[in-house]
Design a protein around this motif. Sequence first.
Motif, mmCIF file in Angstrom:
data_model
loop_
_atom_site.group_PDB
_atom_site.id
_atom_site.type_symbol
_atom_site.label_atom_id
_atom_site.label_comp_id
_atom_site.label_asym_id
_atom_site.label_seq_id
_atom_site.Cartn_x
_atom_site.Cartn_y
_atom_site.Cartn_z
ATOM 1 N N LYS A 170 -14.650 -34.889 5.751
ATOM 2 C CA LYS A 170 -13.506 -33.728 5.719
ATOM 3 C C LYS A 170 -14.449 -32.389 5.682
ATOM 4 O O LYS A 170 -15.758 -32.796 5.200
ATOM 5 C CB LYS A 170 -12.470 -34.332 4.495
ATOM 6 C CG LYS A 170 -11.629 -35.150 5.235
ATOM 7 C CD LYS A 170 -10.207 -35.110 3.700
ATOM 8 C CE LYS A 170 -9.444 -34.241 4.352
ATOM 9 N NZ LYS A 170 -8.359 -33.906 3.342
ATOM 10 N N ILE A 171 -13.920 -31.400 5.670
ATOM 11 C CA ILE A 171 -14.716 -30.586 5.519
ATOM 12 C C ILE A 171 -14.312 -29.225 4.746
ATOM 13 O O ILE A 171 -12.664 -28.594 5.154
ATOM 14 C CB ILE A 171 -15.085 -29.429 7.122
ATOM 15 C CG1 ILE A 171 -16.289 -30.164 7.833
ATOM 16 C CG2 ILE A 171 -15.797 -28.491 6.975
ATOM 17 C CD1 ILE A 171 -15.636 -29.588 9.635
ATOM 18 N N LEU A 172 -14.796 -28.499 4.242
ATOM 19 C CA LEU A 172 -13.870 -27.577 2.285
ATOM 20 C C LEU A 172 -14.682 -26.299 2.824
ATOM 21 O O LEU A 172 -15.695 -26.343 3.170
ATOM 22 C CB LEU A 172 -14.002 -27.832 1.571
ATOM 23 C CG LEU A 172 -13.500 -26.899 0.379
ATOM 24 C CD1 LEU A 172 -12.183 -27.721 0.374
ATOM 25 C CD2 LEU A 172 -13.788 -27.704 -1.023
ATOM 26 N N VAL A 173 -13.607 -25.363 3.302
ATOM 27 C CA VAL A 173 -14.064 -24.017 4.283
ATOM 28 C C VAL A 173 -13.795 -22.948 2.935
ATOM 29 O O VAL A 173 -12.129 -22.996 2.820
ATOM 30 C CB VAL A 173 -12.981 -24.140 5.948
ATOM 31 C CG1 VAL A 173 -13.904 -22.672 5.938
ATOM 32 C CG2 VAL A 173 -13.623 -24.517 6.556
ATOM 33 N N LEU A 174 -14.764 -22.523 2.494
ATOM 34 C CA LEU A 174 -14.458 -21.079 1.319
ATOM 35 C C LEU A 174 -14.556 -19.974 1.421
ATOM 36 O O LEU A 174 -15.693 -20.293 3.234
ATOM 37 C CB LEU A 174 -15.401 -21.723 0.410
ATOM 38 C CG LEU A 174 -15.322 -22.702 -1.223
ATOM 39 C CD1 LEU A 174 -16.438 -23.095 -1.917
ATOM 40 C CD2 LEU A 174 -13.983 -22.964 -1.671
ATOM 41 N N ASP A 175 -13.893 -18.957 1.369
ATOM 42 C CA ASP A 175 -14.278 -17.296 0.897
ATOM 43 C C ASP A 175 -13.745 -16.895 0.711
ATOM 44 O O ASP A 175 -12.593 -16.638 0.277
ATOM 45 C CB ASP A 175 -13.520 -17.863 2.769
ATOM 46 C CG ASP A 175 -13.717 -16.169 3.465
ATOM 47 O OD1 ASP A 175 -14.919 -15.197 2.945
ATOM 48 O OD2 ASP A 175 -12.926 -15.833 3.961
ATOM 49 N N ASP A 176 -14.672 -16.269 -0.364
ATOM 50 C CA ASP A 176 -14.451 -15.171 -1.165
ATOM 51 C C ASP A 176 -13.818 -15.878 -2.194
ATOM 52 O O ASP A 176 -12.702 -15.264 -2.805
ATOM 53 C CB ASP A 176 -13.408 -14.024 -0.590
ATOM 54 C CG ASP A 176 -13.393 -13.319 -1.503
ATOM 55 O OD1 ASP A 176 -13.933 -12.992 -2.314
ATOM 56 O OD2 ASP A 176 -12.301 -11.975 -1.642
ATOM 57 N N GLY A 177 -14.250 -17.166 -2.408
ATOM 58 C CA GLY A 177 -13.559 -18.354 -3.870
ATOM 59 C C GLY A 177 -12.715 -19.095 -3.251
ATOM 60 O O GLY A 177 -11.528 -19.319 -4.558
ATOM 61 N N LYS A 178 -11.580 -19.122 -2.391
ATOM 62 C CA LYS A 178 -10.820 -19.444 -2.173
ATOM 63 C C LYS A 178 -10.052 -20.474 -0.918
ATOM 64 O O LYS A 178 -11.558 -20.797 -0.348
ATOM 65 C CB LYS A 178 -9.372 -18.723 -1.337
ATOM 66 C CG LYS A 178 -9.282 -17.648 -2.482
ATOM 67 C CD LYS A 178 -7.758 -16.814 -2.275
ATOM 68 C CE LYS A 178 -7.379 -15.545 -3.277
ATOM 69 N NZ LYS A 178 -6.442 -16.635 -4.012
ATOM 70 N N ILE A 179 -10.129 -21.525 -1.005
ATOM 71 C CA ILE A 179 -10.439 -22.808 0.483
ATOM 72 C C ILE A 179 -9.486 -22.353 1.034
ATOM 73 O O ILE A 179 -8.186 -22.447 0.959
ATOM 74 C CB ILE A 179 -9.328 -23.968 -0.236
ATOM 75 C CG1 ILE A 179 -10.341 -24.516 -1.844
ATOM 76 C CG2 ILE A 179 -9.450 -25.096 0.643
ATOM 77 C CD1 ILE A 179 -10.495 -26.117 -2.129
ATOM 78 N N LYS A 180 -10.143 -21.860 2.432
ATOM 79 C CA LYS A 180 -8.799 -21.547 3.630
ATOM 80 C C LYS A 180 -8.923 -22.770 4.775
ATOM 81 O O LYS A 180 -7.915 -23.182 5.466
ATOM 82 C CB LYS A 180 -9.978 -20.656 4.263
ATOM 83 C CG LYS A 180 -10.194 -19.467 4.200
ATOM 84 C CD LYS A 180 -9.466 -19.014 3.579
ATOM 85 C CE LYS A 180 -9.880 -16.275 2.951
ATOM 86 N NZ LYS A 180 -8.339 -16.303 2.191
ATOM 87 N N ALA A 181 -9.587 -24.178 4.466
ATOM 88 C CA ALA A 181 -9.008 -25.627 5.377
ATOM 89 C C ALA A 181 -9.779 -26.184 4.334
ATOM 90 O O ALA A 181 -10.858 -26.406 3.723
ATOM 91 C CB ALA A 181 -9.607 -24.981 6.140
ATOM 92 N N PHE A 182 -8.872 -27.627 4.477
ATOM 93 C CA PHE A 182 -10.191 -28.961 3.959
ATOM 94 C C PHE A 182 -9.165 -29.800 5.149
ATOM 95 O O PHE A 182 -8.553 -30.358 4.388
ATOM 96 C CB PHE A 182 -9.787 -29.100 2.539
ATOM 97 C CG PHE A 182 -10.371 -30.086 1.894
ATOM 98 C CD1 PHE A 182 -11.282 -30.421 2.538
ATOM 99 C CD2 PHE A 182 -10.205 -31.177 0.807
ATOM 100 C CE1 PHE A 182 -12.163 -32.019 2.239
ATOM 101 C CE2 PHE A 182 -10.048 -31.900 0.270
ATOM 102 C CZ PHE A 182 -11.602 -32.904 0.722
#
Length: 588
Positions: free
Chosen positions: A551-563
Amino acid sequence: MKNKIKAFWLFTKITAKNDPLYIPIIFLNALVPAASTMINVFVPMIFIDQITNPKPARDFIKIIILLVIGKIILQSMEKLLNRLEFIRRQGINNYLSFELAKKAMDLTYQDIENPHTLDLKEKANAAINMGAIHEMLFCLKEIITCISTILATAIVIINFSPLLVGISILISLLIIGINIKESSYTQKFDLEIVGVNRRFSYYFSLMAGPRYQKEIRAYDLGGLIKAKTRTYLDMMTERFQKRFSYEANIEAIKIFLESILRLTSYTYVSMRTLTDSWGAQIGFGEFSAIISANEKFMKSFQDIFSETAGFAISLANLIPLYEFIMLDSDEENSLREAGDFENLEFKHVSFAYPGSDRLILDDISFKINKGDKISIVGINNAGKTTIVKLIARFFDIDKGEILYNSENIKNIDKKSLYKKISAVLQDFSIMPFTIRDNIIGTNESDEEKIDKILREIKLDEKISSLEDGLDTYMNKDIYENATDLSLGQKQKLAIARCLYQNPDLIILDEPTASLDPLAESAIYEQFNQMTEGKTAIFISHRMSSSRFTDKILVLDDGKIKAFDSHQNLMKTDNIYSRLYKSQAKYYQ
């Protein structure tokens, strides 16, 4: 004031613990000069009286012999004590430096990265280098010497004239007041100059050190660095000129007051010697003893206050060292041992670095189970490395929970946690030890295991080519026969260190950021194979690690955008799919 007393008591105990004889030597060394001073007061009187009112030669010779023997004994003792004190002084300094370094290692990582702690450590180190503790003990020794001298000379002068003592004290108090004002100025100056000196030293080290020389030459930065260095040098020069000018004016006033005191005392004692109009007439020998005693009294009376002020300044300079030593250590008592890894969960975690209001992580939640391989991706400053620091408990979170095997990670002993979790950090460091020690750390050496890991990461040939092999040192600045591996080889060595610990959870935090995408992709794939059967976290701002993770945890500006998995994320238009497509050409 309370902290100063505590600091004095602490450093006295530290000194006594390191060298039990140091403080007794200081006290004894304080009393010897006072005794020597009193001999100096009476020697001229004895000779003058022998000339003006001769005693039998035999009696005079006996007195002289006793004085000479006493003087030789005292001078020999003083030289011996000074030598013993000097020898012990460096030992205490080295011990304090060691204690400072040991304390820095015992602090929490959060304290180490705190600017206030760094400034406190800089001031503490400056206090040691300036010899503040020795200055404090030296001032204490001088205070004891002054008190002893004052008591002895006061007896001589009071028997002659209490008025003379009063005049000496009055003018000396004026001089003392000036000394206190000067000491206050000096103390303020010393505290203010530390920051300027720190910046000057930093830019000067850039000029002289090897680290930035390539950039300095390639980008013609020499002029800029020289300008910065010159700016702080000029600031220091200007401030020191003001200080020297101030001290010169103060010294002129003190000389004027001392001249008045001497003129008064010499005139009064002279009149008592020449006539009985001012009181009982005295002889020339007594004149010599009284003048000498008064000089010693006046000097010691002034010195006791100046030395007390110096003692207070030294103690104030030691306050940063005291405060640094008193910082809470990273000690954990009665915490649970970390069990074999089963899962790790972030539950509504928010975090901002100390001293900052900006949230690096904002209400993030995710869970990793045993055997999972996940990739944490995102652009720079998205919060990826911060997650690693929180897992390693370098910092405590502001809100939410981090659970290790469903238990709050704060309740788990760090040392046991580090046996289960190991990371190759983004800003990894190779220690100035042998290659072997860099790999095994404090663990037992297993040659077969080391060889296997080195073959897997393709570092075996390089190490075999070295004359001392695994026992080759890694720092040429310290060891003549040391080697200096390339950046890529150092990265592999850091990976070998991680793998040797045989942890349950392995984290690879962008240690390959300086490599080209293809080389990075190859290392990630190789690392993936070596961690087969283990739980692993791959962190990168590139997408090279994402293709083979669960799985891929996508971070942007301190927030999780996708997992989600790579396949599912590529089905829709999102940050990850856009980043992957933009970088895909590098992995073809």
